[in-house]
Design an enzyme around this catalytic site. Sequence first.
Site, mmCIF file in Angstrom:
data_model
loop_
_atom_site.group_PDB
_atom_site.id
_atom_site.type_symbol
_atom_site.label_atom_id
_atom_site.label_comp_id
_atom_site.label_asym_id
_atom_site.label_seq_id
_atom_site.Cartn_x
_atom_site.Cartn_y
_atom_site.Cartn_z
ATOM 1 C CE1 TYR A 135 -3.065 3.089 0.321
ATOM 2 C CE2 TYR A 135 -3.734 2.360 2.618
ATOM 3 C CZ TYR A 135 -3.846 3.202 1.805
ATOM 4 O OH TYR A 135 -4.784 3.959 1.479
ATOM 5 C CE LYS A 163 -5.580 1.668 -2.278
ATOM 6 N NZ LYS A 163 -5.375 2.909 -1.537
#
Length: 300
Positions: A135, A163
């Site tokens: 992330y 991501k």
Amino acid sequence: MAFLSGLCAFPITPTDSDGRVDTAALRQLIARLCTAKVDSIGLLGSTGTYMYLSRQQRRRTLSEALDETGGGIPVIVGVGALRTDEAIKHARDAKALGAAAGLLAAVSYAPLTDDEVFEHFSSVARRSGLPIVIYDNPGTTHFRFTPALVARLAQVPGIVAIKNPTDGGDAILGHLQDQRQIVPKGFSIGYSGDWNATQAMIAGADTWYSVLGGILPEPCMGIVRAAQQGDHAQARRIDATLVPLWELFKTYSSLRVVYTLAEVLDICRAAPPLPIMPLPIAAKHQVADALARLRTAAVS
């Protein structure tokens, strides 16, 4: 096909002022995503305010969400924490309950080095056995993953996806092409930043990690399916109807706007955890007006 693809929808985690999860509202949110047949659910991400919740509250949220899905949709769950040992506990909880993967950010009070982040992620992946999604959220963590660090982490067993943030639509294609060159085949590359996500999907990204998708999944699914089918004009047309919401996201933050959308849609009247304040009345009217315009555009 990559481990993760399509629309990963991120709902809020409705709670009361003491942090107790409103399970009825949570289940209603999850049920909407199941009805829309999103490709995966991103539970307890930044939109799900995971860093404001205790381990017990996180477990309760994940358990309720998984029960509502009935195993029909993969659930990716935030497992980040300030300490590596705590992140490992969250990841082990997620694996034991049945999550498909964990979403892990480089959260820290003190600035972190690349080597420290590498050890943090490697330890969580190795010691939990849960597939991990990188992330990269520099706007919140103030840490940005370099290409060299992404390449190192992508070789760690159990780290399966990333991501990415989107800094601008024009840069996405080049970023995606460069990242494809440094990660293994099948490693899922996805993007957040909803107002640039249509361009990311058109460019060939695997996954859109969407804030709006967690509350209004239908138009977001329309964009994703159109992009996957090569109908770029249709993807852009739907995206154009969402511009008023994108502008509100930029002005007030997506988190505050989606809490207001949940209220306008009569799902729940939860407020974000303090010290985050809900939108003032005038801004809430703007959100309601934008939703009304979107509904009119969908009918016409």
